[in-house]
Design a protein around this motif. Structure first.
Motif, PDB file in Angstrom:
ATOM      1  N   LYS A  27      19.587   2.348 -12.912  1.00  0.00           N
ATOM      2  CA  LYS A  27      20.630   2.124 -13.920  1.00  0.00           C
ATOM      3  C   LYS A  27      20.372   0.803 -14.659  1.00  0.00           C
ATOM      4  O   LYS A  27      19.235   0.472 -14.939  1.00  0.00           O
ATOM      5  N   SER A  28      21.424   0.075 -14.953  1.00  0.00           N
ATOM      6  CA  SER A  28      21.276  -1.156 -15.736  1.00  0.00           C
ATOM      7  C   SER A  28      20.524  -2.249 -14.982  1.00  0.00           C
ATOM      8  O   SER A  28      20.016  -3.195 -15.587  1.00  0.00           O
ATOM      9  N   TYR A  29      20.420  -2.110 -13.668  1.00  0.00           N
ATOM     10  CA  TYR A  29      19.758  -3.149 -12.893  1.00  0.00           C
ATOM     11  C   TYR A  29      18.257  -3.207 -13.152  1.00  0.00           C
ATOM     12  O   TYR A  29      17.606  -4.208 -12.850  1.00  0.00           O
ATOM     13  N   ALA A  30      17.705  -2.139 -13.706  1.00  0.00           N
ATOM     14  CA  ALA A  30      16.277  -2.148 -14.020  1.00  0.00           C
ATOM     15  C   ALA A  30      15.949  -3.257 -15.020  1.00  0.00           C
ATOM     16  O   ALA A  30      14.843  -3.799 -15.021  1.00  0.00           O
ATOM     17  N   LEU A  66       9.048   5.984 -11.050  1.00  0.00           N
ATOM     18  CA  LEU A  66      10.011   6.913 -10.461  1.00  0.00           C
ATOM     19  C   LEU A  66      11.352   6.232 -10.216  1.00  0.00           C
ATOM     20  O   LEU A  66      12.416   6.829 -10.397  1.00  0.00           O
ATOM     21  N   ALA A  67      11.295   4.972  -9.803  1.00  0.00           N
ATOM     22  CA  ALA A  67      12.511   4.257  -9.427  1.00  0.00           C
ATOM     23  C   ALA A  67      13.304   3.751 -10.622  1.00  0.00           C
ATOM     24  O   ALA A  67      14.535   3.748 -10.600  1.00  0.00           O
ATOM     25  N   LYS A  68      12.611   3.361 -11.670  1.00  0.00           N
ATOM     26  CA  LYS A  68      13.259   2.698 -12.812  1.00  0.00           C
ATOM     27  C   LYS A  68      14.471   3.448 -13.355  1.00  0.00           C
ATOM     28  O   LYS A  68      15.544   2.854 -13.525  1.00  0.00           O
ATOM     29  N   GLY A 127       0.825  -1.206   0.000  1.00  0.00           N
ATOM     30  CA  GLY A 127       0.000   0.000   0.000  1.00  0.00           C
ATOM     31  C   GLY A 127       0.855   1.250   0.000  1.00  0.00           C
ATOM     32  O   GLY A 127       2.087   1.181   0.119  1.00  0.00           O
ATOM     33  N   VAL A 128       0.223   2.390  -0.110  1.00  0.00           N
ATOM     34  CA  VAL A 128       0.980   3.642  -0.170  1.00  0.00           C
ATOM     35  C   VAL A 128       1.806   3.856   1.095  1.00  0.00           C
ATOM     36  O   VAL A 128       2.864   4.508   1.054  1.00  0.00           O
ATOM     37  N   GLU A 129       1.355   3.322   2.220  1.00  0.00           N
ATOM     38  CA  GLU A 129       2.097   3.488   3.467  1.00  0.00           C
ATOM     39  C   GLU A 129       3.412   2.702   3.469  1.00  0.00           C
ATOM     40  O   GLU A 129       4.283   2.932   4.320  1.00  0.00           O
ATOM     41  N   ASN A 130       3.554   1.781   2.517  1.00  0.00           N
ATOM     42  CA  ASN A 130       4.781   0.977   2.415  1.00  0.00           C
ATOM     43  C   ASN A 130       5.769   1.535   1.398  1.00  0.00           C
ATOM     44  O   ASN A 130       6.908   1.057   1.304  1.00  0.00           O
ATOM     45  N   ALA A 131       5.353   2.514   0.625  1.00  0.00           N
ATOM     46  CA  ALA A 131       6.191   3.059  -0.446  1.00  0.00           C
ATOM     47  C   ALA A 131       7.430   3.743   0.137  1.00  0.00           C
ATOM     48  O   ALA A 131       7.332   4.546   1.062  1.00  0.00           O
ATOM     49  N   ASP A 132       8.575   3.401  -0.415  1.00  0.00           N
ATOM     50  CA  ASP A 132       9.832   3.962   0.072  1.00  0.00           C
ATOM     51  C   ASP A 132      10.838   3.990  -1.076  1.00  0.00           C
ATOM     52  O   ASP A 132      11.674   3.100  -1.223  1.00  0.00           O
ATOM     53  N   LEU A 133      10.753   5.025  -1.887  1.00  0.00           N
ATOM     54  CA  LEU A 133      11.629   5.151  -3.049  1.00  0.00           C
ATOM     55  C   LEU A 133      13.092   5.237  -2.626  1.00  0.00           C
ATOM     56  O   LEU A 133      13.970   4.688  -3.291  1.00  0.00           O
ATOM     57  N   GLN A 134      13.349   5.901  -1.523  1.00  0.00           N
ATOM     58  CA  GLN A 134      14.721   6.068  -1.053  1.00  0.00           C
ATOM     59  C   GLN A 134      15.361   4.714  -0.734  1.00  0.00           C
ATOM     60  O   GLN A 134      16.508   4.451  -1.121  1.00  0.00           O
ATOM     61  N   PHE A 135      14.622   3.850  -0.047  1.00  0.00           N
ATOM     62  CA  PHE A 135      15.188   2.551   0.308  1.00  0.00           C
ATOM     63  C   PHE A 135      15.330   1.652  -0.914  1.00  0.00           C
ATOM     64  O   PHE A 135      16.316   0.917  -1.044  1.00  0.00           O
ATOM     65  N   LEU A 136      14.361   1.698  -1.814  1.00  0.00           N
ATOM     66  CA  LEU A 136      14.448   0.888  -3.026  1.00  0.00           C
ATOM     67  C   LEU A 136      15.683   1.272  -3.826  1.00  0.00           C
ATOM     68  O   LEU A 136      16.427   0.407  -4.304  1.00  0.00           O
ATOM     69  N   THR A 137      15.918   2.566  -3.948  1.00  0.00           N
ATOM     70  CA  THR A 137      17.095   3.036  -4.671  1.00  0.00           C
ATOM     71  C   THR A 137      18.374   2.634  -3.948  1.00  0.00           C
ATOM     72  O   THR A 137      19.351   2.216  -4.573  1.00  0.00           O
ATOM     73  N   VAL A 194       6.562  -9.621  -7.539  1.00  0.00           N
ATOM     74  CA  VAL A 194       5.464 -10.582  -7.570  1.00  0.00           C
ATOM     75  C   VAL A 194       4.138  -9.938  -7.184  1.00  0.00           C
ATOM     76  O   VAL A 194       4.020  -9.330  -6.119  1.00  0.00           O
ATOM     77  N   GLU A 195       3.152 -10.090  -8.071  1.00  0.00           N
ATOM     78  CA  GLU A 195       1.788  -9.598  -7.839  1.00  0.00           C
ATOM     79  C   GLU A 195       1.789  -8.099  -7.499  1.00  0.00           C
ATOM     80  O   GLU A 195       1.170  -7.667  -6.523  1.00  0.00           O
ATOM     81  N   ALA A 196       2.471  -7.321  -8.313  1.00  0.00           N
ATOM     82  CA  ALA A 196       2.540  -5.877  -8.071  1.00  0.00           C
ATOM     83  C   ALA A 196       1.165  -5.239  -8.247  1.00  0.00           C
ATOM     84  O   ALA A 196       0.561  -5.352  -9.317  1.00  0.00           O
ATOM     85  N   PRO A 197       0.652  -4.548  -7.236  1.00  0.00           N
ATOM     86  CA  PRO A 197      -0.657  -3.897  -7.361  1.00  0.00           C
ATOM     87  C   PRO A 197      -0.548  -2.596  -8.153  1.00  0.00           C
ATOM     88  O   PRO A 197       0.552  -2.091  -8.398  1.00  0.00           O
ATOM     89  N   PHE A 198      -1.665  -2.065  -8.520  1.00  0.00           N
ATOM     90  CA  PHE A 198      -1.695  -0.838  -9.318  1.00  0.00           C
ATOM     91  C   PHE A 198      -0.978   0.306  -8.607  1.00  0.00           C
ATOM     92  O   PHE A 198      -0.294   1.113  -9.250  1.00  0.00           O
ATOM     93  N   VAL A 199      -1.108   0.361  -7.279  1.00  0.00           N
ATOM     94  CA  VAL A 199      -0.524   1.464  -6.522  1.00  0.00           C
ATOM     95  C   VAL A 199       1.001   1.440  -6.577  1.00  0.00           C
ATOM     96  O   VAL A 199       1.666   2.447  -6.306  1.00  0.00           O
ATOM     97  N   PHE A 200       1.578   0.303  -6.944  1.00  0.00           N
ATOM     98  CA  PHE A 200       3.032   0.202  -7.024  1.00  0.00           C
ATOM     99  C   PHE A 200       3.590   0.807  -8.310  1.00  0.00           C
ATOM    100  O   PHE A 200       4.754   1.201  -8.365  1.00  0.00           O
ATOM    101  N   GLN A 201       2.775   0.886  -9.336  1.00  0.00           N
ATOM    102  CA  GLN A 201       3.247   1.339 -10.649  1.00  0.00           C
ATOM    103  C   GLN A 201       3.890   2.728 -10.631  1.00  0.00           C
ATOM    104  O   GLN A 201       4.955   2.931 -11.240  1.00  0.00           O
TER     105      GLN A 201
END
Length: 259
Positions: free
Chosen positions: A229-232, A223-225, A181-191, A211-218
């Motif tokens: 870098k090449s890891y995407a 933003l993260a992609k 959910g949106v409360e779990n979103a953390d672009l800084q940590f993902l990066t 796995v099973e990415a919900p619409f809210v993750f898109q």
């Protein structure tokens, strides 16, 4: 008892030792393909001598400036360019020292690990890769300490790499996005997690499953992609069924992916 991790980096000086890529064909420069055992040994010693001369203040020993296995790994990553390998290697060694990687233990990350947000699976996948599983629905950036999250991330990477079978060099990361959910979103940590692999554990991450990415993750992914870098290109969006059928046997399937 606290668990301290030491990753055994292999030092096979042969062209056949280049890591295989289960997600596609890896393309190496002509220069790297022509490096034979004797040449690679000379390059390792050249890097080692340069580090001793120009970066004598760096630590020595395992994962230090005189660790020939580590030097060889970064040479492979940098297509056997001595200057590029030295540049990336010195940054990695300094980071390990400043981050305190050698001090990370099961006990030191116990409290954040008990959230169940991330762990190393007990079994390998069908390609004999150690499996790092993340459960973002249990990650709350507004509650959990950022530094503790990062320490757990690095500890688990080290733990996964310590489980590499002989002849294998890559791990797989699985993000179980069910319940995200949106409360779990953390672009800084993902990066941060992908940056750690890119700069300090190059070519250790073989594939990433979302796995099973919900619409809210898109929106988070969009933003993260560009930041990954090449890891995407290692990322695959898939279903639980795909995980079951293509990545594990019945007896090795992670418990949270069982029917």
């Amino acid at each position: 008892m606290a668990l301290r991790l030491c990753i055994p980096l292999r030092y096979p000086f042969s062209v056949s030792s280049f890591p295989s890529n289960t997600t596609g064909v890896r393309r190496f420069s002509v220069r790297s393909c022509l490096v034979n055992g004797n040449d690679s040994r000379k390059l390792v010693l050249k890097v080692k001598e340069k580090l001793e001369k120009d970066h004598y203040d760096l630590p020595v020993g395992r994962n230090g400036r005189d660790d020939e296995d580590m030097i060889f790994w970064f040479l492979k990553d940098r297509r056997f360019s001595v200057d590029e390998a030295i540049s990336k290697l010195t940054k990695a060694i300094k980071w390990r020292q400043e981050f305190g990687v050698s001090e990370l233990t099961e006990d030191s990350v116990k409290s954040i690990a008990e959230t169940g947000k991330a762990y190393v699976h007990d079994y390998l996948d069908v390609n004999d890769r150690p499996v790092l599983i993340l459960v973002p629905s249990k990650h709350f950036p507004s509650v959990h300490d950022r530094v503790e999250n990062e320490r757990l991330c690095v500890f688990l990477i080290e733990k996964a790499l310590s489980k590499l079978p002989e002849g294998k060099e890559e791990i797989i990361g699985i993000f179980d996005l069910r319940g995200f959910g949106v409360e779990n979103a953390d672009l800084q940590f993902l990066t941060f997690s992908f940056d750690v692999f890119y700069y300090y554990y190059p070519k250790r991450l073989g594939q990433v499953l979302f796995v099973e990415a919900p619409f809210v993750f898109q929106p988070i992914w969009q933003l993260a992609k560009p930041l990954l870098k090449s890891y995407a290109s290692l990322v695959r969006f898939c279903s639980v069924d795909i995980v079951r059928k293509e990545y594990f046997k019945d007896e090795t399937l992670p418990p949270n992916f069982r029917g």
